[in-house]
Write a protein that holds these residues in place. Structure first.
Motif, PDB file in Angstrom:
ATOM      1  N   ILE A 101      33.496 -46.146 -27.246  1.00  0.00           N
ATOM      2  CA  ILE A 101      33.294 -44.936 -26.625  1.00  0.00           C
ATOM      3  C   ILE A 101      33.021 -45.299 -25.116  1.00  0.00           C
ATOM      4  O   ILE A 101      33.797 -44.854 -23.988  1.00  0.00           O
ATOM      5  N   ILE A 102      31.959 -45.819 -24.885  1.00  0.00           N
ATOM      6  CA  ILE A 102      31.454 -46.146 -23.728  1.00  0.00           C
ATOM      7  C   ILE A 102      32.492 -47.360 -22.896  1.00  0.00           C
ATOM      8  O   ILE A 102      32.708 -47.098 -21.693  1.00  0.00           O
ATOM      9  N   LEU A 103      32.954 -48.099 -23.623  1.00  0.00           N
ATOM     10  CA  LEU A 103      34.104 -49.077 -23.062  1.00  0.00           C
ATOM     11  C   LEU A 103      35.054 -48.480 -22.530  1.00  0.00           C
ATOM     12  O   LEU A 103      35.629 -48.700 -21.395  1.00  0.00           O
ATOM     13  N   VAL A 104      35.776 -47.350 -23.150  1.00  0.00           N
ATOM     14  CA  VAL A 104      36.810 -46.802 -22.980  1.00  0.00           C
ATOM     15  C   VAL A 104      36.550 -45.782 -21.449  1.00  0.00           C
ATOM     16  O   VAL A 104      37.087 -46.014 -20.620  1.00  0.00           O
ATOM     17  N   MET A 105      35.306 -45.032 -21.517  1.00  0.00           N
ATOM     18  CA  MET A 105      35.082 -44.088 -20.598  1.00  0.00           C
ATOM     19  C   MET A 105      34.803 -44.768 -19.096  1.00  0.00           C
ATOM     20  O   MET A 105      35.205 -44.700 -18.253  1.00  0.00           O
ATOM     21  N   GLN A 192      38.273 -57.162 -32.022  1.00  0.00           N
ATOM     22  CA  GLN A 192      38.260 -57.321 -30.672  1.00  0.00           C
ATOM     23  C   GLN A 192      39.724 -57.249 -30.139  1.00  0.00           C
ATOM     24  O   GLN A 192      40.091 -56.618 -28.857  1.00  0.00           O
ATOM     25  N   ALA A 193      40.788 -57.635 -30.954  1.00  0.00           N
ATOM     26  CA  ALA A 193      42.073 -57.695 -30.396  1.00  0.00           C
ATOM     27  C   ALA A 193      42.599 -56.339 -30.212  1.00  0.00           C
ATOM     28  O   ALA A 193      43.235 -56.065 -29.282  1.00  0.00           O
ATOM     29  N   GLY A 198      44.405 -51.594 -27.320  1.00  0.00           N
ATOM     30  CA  GLY A 198      44.483 -50.265 -27.326  1.00  0.00           C
ATOM     31  C   GLY A 198      43.828 -49.769 -25.807  1.00  0.00           C
ATOM     32  O   GLY A 198      44.102 -48.866 -25.398  1.00  0.00           O
ATOM     33  N   GLY A 199      42.931 -50.715 -25.431  1.00  0.00           N
ATOM     34  CA  GLY A 199      42.188 -50.397 -23.918  1.00  0.00           C
ATOM     35  C   GLY A 199      42.921 -50.816 -22.829  1.00  0.00           C
ATOM     36  O   GLY A 199      42.712 -50.718 -21.981  1.00  0.00           O
ATOM     37  N   THR A 200      44.270 -51.488 -22.919  1.00  0.00           N
ATOM     38  CA  THR A 200      44.909 -52.011 -21.834  1.00  0.00           C
ATOM     39  C   THR A 200      46.296 -51.586 -21.547  1.00  0.00           C
ATOM     40  O   THR A 200      46.633 -51.175 -20.510  1.00  0.00           O
ATOM     41  N   ILE A 201      47.108 -51.465 -22.913  1.00  0.00           N
ATOM     42  CA  ILE A 201      48.315 -51.438 -22.636  1.00  0.00           C
ATOM     43  C   ILE A 201      48.369 -49.769 -22.658  1.00  0.00           C
ATOM     44  O   ILE A 201      47.873 -48.910 -22.934  1.00  0.00           O
ATOM     45  N   HIS A 202      49.753 -49.578 -21.645  1.00  0.00           N
ATOM     46  CA  HIS A 202      49.864 -48.235 -20.886  1.00  0.00           C
ATOM     47  C   HIS A 202      50.137 -47.102 -21.804  1.00  0.00           C
ATOM     48  O   HIS A 202      49.618 -46.012 -22.203  1.00  0.00           O
ATOM     49  N   ASP A 203      51.358 -47.384 -22.610  1.00  0.00           N
ATOM     50  CA  ASP A 203      51.777 -46.230 -23.557  1.00  0.00           C
ATOM     51  C   ASP A 203      51.464 -46.394 -25.002  1.00  0.00           C
ATOM     52  O   ASP A 203      51.445 -47.662 -25.356  1.00  0.00           O
ATOM     53  N   VAL A 204      51.259 -45.482 -25.640  1.00  0.00           N
ATOM     54  CA  VAL A 204      51.164 -45.703 -26.929  1.00  0.00           C
ATOM     55  C   VAL A 204      52.150 -46.125 -27.814  1.00  0.00           C
ATOM     56  O   VAL A 204      51.559 -47.148 -28.785  1.00  0.00           O
ATOM     57  N   ALA A 205      53.398 -46.068 -27.593  1.00  0.00           N
ATOM     58  CA  ALA A 205      54.152 -46.754 -28.374  1.00  0.00           C
ATOM     59  C   ALA A 205      54.273 -48.164 -28.501  1.00  0.00           C
ATOM     60  O   ALA A 205      54.209 -49.033 -29.175  1.00  0.00           O
ATOM     61  N   GLN A 206      53.900 -48.762 -27.190  1.00  0.00           N
ATOM     62  CA  GLN A 206      53.834 -50.092 -26.852  1.00  0.00           C
ATOM     63  C   GLN A 206      52.507 -50.788 -27.503  1.00  0.00           C
ATOM     64  O   GLN A 206      52.177 -51.871 -28.052  1.00  0.00           O
ATOM     65  N   VAL A 207      51.561 -49.905 -27.552  1.00  0.00           N
ATOM     66  CA  VAL A 207      50.145 -50.174 -28.154  1.00  0.00           C
ATOM     67  C   VAL A 207      50.303 -50.394 -29.737  1.00  0.00           C
ATOM     68  O   VAL A 207      50.074 -51.334 -30.189  1.00  0.00           O
ATOM     69  N   VAL A 208      51.064 -49.482 -30.153  1.00  0.00           N
ATOM     70  CA  VAL A 208      51.315 -49.381 -31.800  1.00  0.00           C
ATOM     71  C   VAL A 208      52.325 -50.681 -31.965  1.00  0.00           C
ATOM     72  O   VAL A 208      52.072 -51.539 -33.164  1.00  0.00           O
ATOM     73  N   GLY A 209      53.132 -51.103 -31.273  1.00  0.00           N
ATOM     74  CA  GLY A 209      54.070 -52.247 -31.390  1.00  0.00           C
ATOM     75  C   GLY A 209      53.328 -53.638 -31.239  1.00  0.00           C
ATOM     76  O   GLY A 209      53.303 -54.405 -31.944  1.00  0.00           O
ATOM     77  N   ALA A 210      52.413 -53.764 -30.043  1.00  0.00           N
ATOM     78  CA  ALA A 210      51.785 -54.895 -30.182  1.00  0.00           C
ATOM     79  C   ALA A 210      50.796 -55.056 -31.319  1.00  0.00           C
ATOM     80  O   ALA A 210      50.328 -56.076 -31.580  1.00  0.00           O
ATOM     81  N   GLY A 211      50.020 -54.035 -31.461  1.00  0.00           N
ATOM     82  CA  GLY A 211      48.863 -53.883 -32.502  1.00  0.00           C
ATOM     83  C   GLY A 211      49.370 -54.510 -33.851  1.00  0.00           C
ATOM     84  O   GLY A 211      48.819 -55.407 -34.230  1.00  0.00           O
ATOM     85  N   TYR A 212      50.403 -53.865 -34.262  1.00  0.00           N
ATOM     86  CA  TYR A 212      50.813 -54.223 -35.548  1.00  0.00           C
ATOM     87  C   TYR A 212      51.601 -55.346 -35.937  1.00  0.00           C
ATOM     88  O   TYR A 212      51.739 -55.652 -36.899  1.00  0.00           O
ATOM     89  N   VAL A 332      38.489 -55.247 -19.472  1.00  0.00           N
ATOM     90  CA  VAL A 332      38.348 -54.967 -20.749  1.00  0.00           C
ATOM     91  C   VAL A 332      37.841 -56.540 -21.471  1.00  0.00           C
ATOM     92  O   VAL A 332      37.159 -56.415 -22.373  1.00  0.00           O
ATOM     93  N   LEU A 333      38.780 -57.536 -20.953  1.00  0.00           N
ATOM     94  CA  LEU A 333      38.191 -58.666 -21.622  1.00  0.00           C
ATOM     95  C   LEU A 333      36.860 -59.344 -21.362  1.00  0.00           C
ATOM     96  O   LEU A 333      36.125 -59.653 -21.982  1.00  0.00           O
ATOM     97  N   PHE A 334      36.486 -58.911 -19.987  1.00  0.00           N
ATOM     98  CA  PHE A 334      35.008 -59.308 -19.401  1.00  0.00           C
ATOM     99  C   PHE A 334      34.077 -58.439 -20.218  1.00  0.00           C
ATOM    100  O   PHE A 334      33.109 -58.962 -20.760  1.00  0.00           O
ATOM    101  N   SER A 335      34.359 -57.090 -20.738  1.00  0.00           N
ATOM    102  CA  SER A 335      33.409 -56.473 -21.469  1.00  0.00           C
ATOM    103  C   SER A 335      33.452 -56.866 -22.846  1.00  0.00           C
ATOM    104  O   SER A 335      32.339 -56.716 -23.374  1.00  0.00           O
TER     105      SER A 335
END
Length: 339
Positions: A101-105, A192-193, A198-212, A332-335
């Motif tokens: 939560i802190i990371l995202v905010m 961490q991946a 989830g903390g960097t890719i812009h659109d939800v669909a692309q986050v889902v595609g890359a994550g899974y 995000v990588l640095f964090s």
């Protein structure tokens, strides 16, 4: 008395349908075509909606379609933004603990502030930096549309919004392909991946595609982190409204509202969903309705724009958006590595 009120309501409804119906209908047709092409070619639906809309932009110049296109680009957009709240559940957010939560905010706040500063350095208004920075930091094209709806009327607002949507869609697609390779190079564990994607890719669909594409655990983590970023849309909309009100009235002499109605709708839907009062089928239907509203609205925005206007923006806006994307990824990588 009741009969008179009913007749007046029917007449008003018929008049609105006659006035707005053609423009809403053609926007919906373009949105359906964009969705078909998106599914067929595996490319962002928002990008297709913009391009197809611009291909028929003559419809918004004059004639029966113009009022409906204006209505769709403004009001249907706001309905779609309000319905985004159905995606949010506070239980999903709290399940990951306080560190994400802190990371995202922090990443959202810093990215937007840096974007505003960079926009001023490059000679743009702070509002443009807020628009592109919010789209980069929160949820891509959806955030760009939501923030645009919260901004006061301005002759260049629609051009800036469309450019932001085009740029953010292209960068999100590139990130979906490139970021999993960065994850493997950096040897991040699945959690961490997921936090990075989830903390960097812009659109939800692309986050889902890359994550899974990497693993179920990475996909689950990435999706929840992304929803946390979507939840940041509400306070950012409020801050945007406060910022624009402090700068005076927009075009037409009216100040933007202190808290837009679609922001209130977003909060209400998120709260109801968090309580558990929205059944899964209704939630799925609401998510789908939100998606369609946004695609239809961006189709209408495309119709209101000429390609030559987009081509005249120059190199600096492109550099700004690429720089924002790279900055967010590095932050995000640095964090993840050092905090």
């Amino acid at each position: 008395m009741r009969l008179s009120v009913s007749i007046d309501w029917i007449m008003t409804t018929k008049e609105n349908l006659r006035r707005f119906g053609p423009g809403i209908s053609i926007s919906a047709v373009v949105a359906v075509a964009a969705s078909f092409l998106s599914e067929h070619y595996r490319a962002p639906v928002m990008l297709f909606a913009l391009l197809l809309g611009m291909a028929v932009n003559f419809l918004s110049d004059e004639g029966t379609c113009k009022p409906g296109i204006e209505f769709t680009a403004r009001e249907v957009l706001r309905v779609g933004v309000a319905l985004l709240g159905i995606r949010i559940s506070f239980a999903q957010i709290s399940a990951l603990g306080w560190e994400p939560i802190i990371l995202v905010m922090v990443s959202v706040l810093i990215t937007i502030l840096v974007s505003i500063l960079a926009a001023r350095v490059l000679g743009f208004k702070a509002i443009f930096g807020m628009l592109t920075g919010g789209a980069t930091a929160i949820c891509g094209a959806s955030a760009a549309l939501a923030l645009s709806a919260a901004l006061p009327s301005d002759p260049r607002k629609e051009q800036a919004t469309l450019f932001t949507v085009i740029g953010i869609s292209a960068l999100s697609t590139i990130a979906m392909i490139a970021y999993p390779m960065i994850v493997q190079t950096m040897q991040l564990d699945p959690v961490q991946a997921g936090m990075f994607l989830g903390g960097t890719i812009h659109d939800v669909a692309q986050v889902v595609g890359a994550g899974y594409s990497m693993s179920t655990k990475t996909g689950d983590t990435a999706t929840v982190i992304k929803l946390m970023r979507v939840a940041m849309l509400l306070p950012v909309i409020l801050c945007t409204a406060l910022f624009t009100r402090s700068r005076g009235a927009g075009e037409g002499g009216k100040r933007p509202p202190l808290f837009p109605w679609f922001g209130i709708g977003f909060l209400v839907f998120a709260a109801i969903n968090s309580i558990g009062w929205i059944a899964a089928p209704i939630q799925n239907a609401g998510n789908e309705m939100s998606r369609w509203c946004l695609v239809i609205a961006i189709s209408a925005l495309g119709m209101k724009t000429h390609l030559k206007d987009i081509l005249t923006v120059g190199f600096r806006p492109v550099a700004l958006m690429v720089g924002e994307t790279v900055f967010l990824a590095c932050l995000v990588l640095f964090s993840l590595r050092h905090l």
